[in-house]
Write an enzyme that holds these catalytic residues in place. Structure first.
Site, PDB file in Angstrom:
ATOM      1  N   HIS A 156       0.832  -1.209   0.000  1.00 33.43           N
ATOM      2  CA  HIS A 156       0.000   0.000   0.000  1.00 33.43           C
ATOM      3  C   HIS A 156       0.865   1.258   0.000  1.00 33.43           C
ATOM      4  O   HIS A 156       2.049   1.206   0.333  1.00 33.43           O
ATOM      5  CB  HIS A 156      -0.919   0.018   1.232  1.00 33.43           C
ATOM      6  N   LYS A 160      -0.925   4.957   4.631  1.00 34.52           N
ATOM      7  CA  LYS A 160      -1.849   4.024   5.282  1.00 34.52           C
ATOM      8  C   LYS A 160      -1.504   3.882   6.759  1.00 34.52           C
ATOM      9  O   LYS A 160      -0.329   3.741   7.114  1.00 34.52           O
ATOM     10  CB  LYS A 160      -1.797   2.659   4.587  1.00 34.52           C
TER      11      LYS A 160
HETATM   12  P1  NAP Z   1      -7.358   9.793   4.022  1.00 28.85           P
HETATM   13  O1  NAP Z   1      -7.056  10.372   2.683  1.00 28.85           O
HETATM   14  O2  NAP Z   1      -6.412  10.030   5.146  1.00 28.85           O
HETATM   15  O3  NAP Z   1      -8.825  10.290   4.437  1.00 28.85           O
HETATM   16  C1  NAP Z   1      -9.360  10.186   5.709  1.00 28.85           C
HETATM   17  C2  NAP Z   1     -10.197  11.431   5.936  1.00 28.85           C
HETATM   18  O4  NAP Z   1     -10.920  11.292   7.153  1.00 28.85           O
HETATM   19  C3  NAP Z   1      -9.341  12.703   6.056  1.00 28.85           C
HETATM   20  O5  NAP Z   1      -9.925  13.735   5.296  1.00 28.85           O
HETATM   21  C4  NAP Z   1      -9.407  13.024   7.546  1.00 28.85           C
HETATM   22  O6  NAP Z   1      -9.253  14.395   7.790  1.00 28.85           O
HETATM   23  C5  NAP Z   1     -10.809  12.537   7.854  1.00 28.85           C
HETATM   24  N1  NAP Z   1     -11.074  12.284   9.263  1.00 28.85           N
HETATM   25  C6  NAP Z   1     -10.227  11.831  10.220  1.00 28.85           C
HETATM   26  N2  NAP Z   1     -10.873  11.722  11.395  1.00 28.85           N
HETATM   27  C7  NAP Z   1     -12.144  12.116  11.162  1.00 28.85           C
HETATM   28  C8  NAP Z   1     -13.305  12.242  11.985  1.00 28.85           C
HETATM   29  N3  NAP Z   1     -13.279  11.974  13.287  1.00 28.85           N
HETATM   30  N4  NAP Z   1     -14.464  12.679  11.403  1.00 28.85           N
HETATM   31  C9  NAP Z   1     -14.513  12.986  10.106  1.00 28.85           C
HETATM   32  N5  NAP Z   1     -13.448  12.903   9.271  1.00 28.85           N
HETATM   33  C10 NAP Z   1     -12.292  12.474   9.803  1.00 28.85           C
HETATM   34  O7  NAP Z   1      -7.535   8.201   3.905  1.00 28.85           O
HETATM   35  P2  NAP Z   1      -8.144   7.352   2.692  1.00 28.85           P
HETATM   36  O8  NAP Z   1      -7.056   6.830   1.838  1.00 28.85           O
HETATM   37  O9  NAP Z   1      -9.247   8.112   2.078  1.00 28.85           O
HETATM   38  O10 NAP Z   1      -8.740   6.111   3.500  1.00 28.85           O
HETATM   39  C11 NAP Z   1      -9.770   6.280   4.446  1.00 28.85           C
HETATM   40  C12 NAP Z   1     -10.063   4.919   5.070  1.00 28.85           C
HETATM   41  O11 NAP Z   1     -10.538   4.014   4.068  1.00 28.85           O
HETATM   42  C13 NAP Z   1      -8.825   4.242   5.696  1.00 28.85           C
HETATM   43  O12 NAP Z   1      -9.212   3.509   6.831  1.00 28.85           O
HETATM   44  C14 NAP Z   1      -8.368   3.288   4.592  1.00 28.85           C
HETATM   45  O13 NAP Z   1      -7.634   2.188   5.090  1.00 28.85           O
HETATM   46  C15 NAP Z   1      -9.707   2.860   4.048  1.00 28.85           C
HETATM   47  N6  NAP Z   1      -9.698   2.359   2.673  1.00 28.85           N
HETATM   48  C16 NAP Z   1     -10.652   1.419   2.412  1.00 28.85           C
HETATM   49  C17 NAP Z   1     -10.779   0.931   1.149  1.00 28.85           C
HETATM   50  C18 NAP Z   1     -11.872  -0.065   0.887  1.00 28.85           C
HETATM   51  O14 NAP Z   1     -12.032  -0.495  -0.258  1.00 28.85           O
HETATM   52  N7  NAP Z   1     -12.635  -0.469   1.908  1.00 28.85           N
HETATM   53  C19 NAP Z   1      -9.927   1.371   0.121  1.00 28.85           C
HETATM   54  C20 NAP Z   1      -8.971   2.347   0.410  1.00 28.85           C
HETATM   55  C21 NAP Z   1      -8.888   2.856   1.703  1.00 28.85           C
HETATM   56  P3  NAP Z   1      -7.746  14.995   8.056  1.00 28.85           P
HETATM   57  O15 NAP Z   1      -6.936  14.644   6.870  1.00 28.85           O
HETATM   58  O16 NAP Z   1      -7.969  16.462   8.237  1.00 28.85           O
HETATM   59  O17 NAP Z   1      -7.264  14.325   9.323  1.00 28.85           O
END
Ligand code: NAP
Length: 267
Positions: A156, A160
């Site tokens: 990844h 992550k």
């Molecule tokens: P990311 O770019 O870091 O996005 C996470 C977002 O959530 C950021 O904008 C963050 O804000 C915000 N956030 C953090 N705490 C929060 C809260 N309490 N309330 C509301 N928003 C909040 O991460 P990502 O790559 O999008 O991934 C997000 C999640 O999805 C991770 O757990 C990842 O492992 C998972 N994921 C899942 C899949 C799937 O297919 N299921 C695929 C890819 C990723 P800040 O940046 O301001 O802190």
């Protein structure tokens, strides 16, 4: 199908932005609010990159968001700390969670299962929404019936937060359901650098690679006398996850049970 009213938690994130695109571009979906943890009392259109999305309020308090919004589904794409609380709170307000956030513990999953039963509501948690990744897991489970020696290598991007990935854990669980426990490698094997053999799951090993440039990739290697098989899936962008999110939202509206893993809702 009636319009599904949706809240997205984590809209500024890499997955959240794709989800906003999906929801605002799908005819039977309506984005009614977003949950952020930095911006409150503004509209989503005030945030960079969302100028064309109209009439969507931003909340920082999930309780307030759920009280003031008439929603059917909460899509959570945040962090392992926030995701479980969001899912639980949504269910307690009668809103069905579709969760892509990874890193939930077994206890957190069991608790959500219990709440779903009590409230008779659906909830779908999928560590990987890419349909190709689900096939990779299913094919791995098929192969594991015949090949007991398995190494899972998940790769990844370096932003992550959790390791091993939710997909790797889910793959190991699916394999463990059909494979007799086997402690792999030499009985006297010794790590001269800690962690060299990766994490141990029922005797299988899981290796986590983190590099800039990667998105989400996994290969499952099976070995036997004189032969190996490698089953591999690659997500090259985050749009690859959105067809699975769409199926999950449609499905969660029709069922009143807890589901962990997209493979359980695909025909
Ligand atoms: P990311 O770019 O870091 O996005 C996470 C977002 O959530 C950021 O904008 C963050 O804000 C915000 N956030 C953090 N705490 C929060 C809260 N309490 N309330 C509301 N928003 C909040 O991460 P990502 O790559 O999008 O991934 C997000 C999640 O999805 C991770 O757990 C990842 O492992 C998972 N994921 C899942 C899949 C799937 O297919 N299921 C695929 C890819 C990723 P800040 O940046 O301001 O802190």
């Amino acid at each position: 199908m009636e319009t599904v009213k949706i809240i997205i938690a984590g809209p500024r994130g890499r997955m959240g932005r794709e989800a906003v695109n999906l929801v605002t571009n799908t005819e039977q979906f309506e984005l009614v609010a977003v949950l952020d943890h930095k911006y409150d009392g503004i509209m989503l259109s005030d945030i960079e990159g969302f100028h064309s999305v109209s009439n969507v309020p931003v909340y920082t308090e999930i309780e307030k968001c759920l009280q003031e919004t008439d929603a059917d589904v909460l899509i959570d794409l945040t962090t392992p700390e926030a995701g479980p609380y969001h899912a639980k709170t949504a269910l307690n307000h009668g809103v069905r969670p579709v969760v892509g956030t990874t890193g939930f513990t077994k206890e957190q999953l069991l608790e959500l299962d219990e709440i779903c039963k009590e409230k008779e509501l659906g909830c779908i948690i999928a560590p990987n929404f890419a349909i190709g990744a689900v096939l990779m897991m299913k094919f791995s489970q098929m192969a594991a019936k015949y090949f007991q020696d398995i190494e899972i290598i998940e790769m990844h991007h370096d932003k992550k937060l959790d390791a091993p990935s939710g997909t790797a854990v889910k793959t190991a669980e699916m394999i463990a359901a059909v494979r007799e426990t086997k402690i792999q490698g030499h009985p006297n094997e010794k790590e001269t650098i800690q962690g060299a053999r990766g994490a141990d799951f029922d005797g299988m090993h899981i290796h986590s690679v983190r590099l800039p440039g990667l998105i989400a990739h996994q290969q499952v290697m099976f070995g036997s006398d004189g032969q190996t098989i490698t089953i591999r899936h690659d997500s090259y962008n985050r749009a690859s996850f959105m067809s699975g999110v769409k199926v999950a939202v449609e499905t969660v509206m029709k069922q009143n049970t807890f589901v962990y893993g997209l493979e359980n809702i695909l025909d």
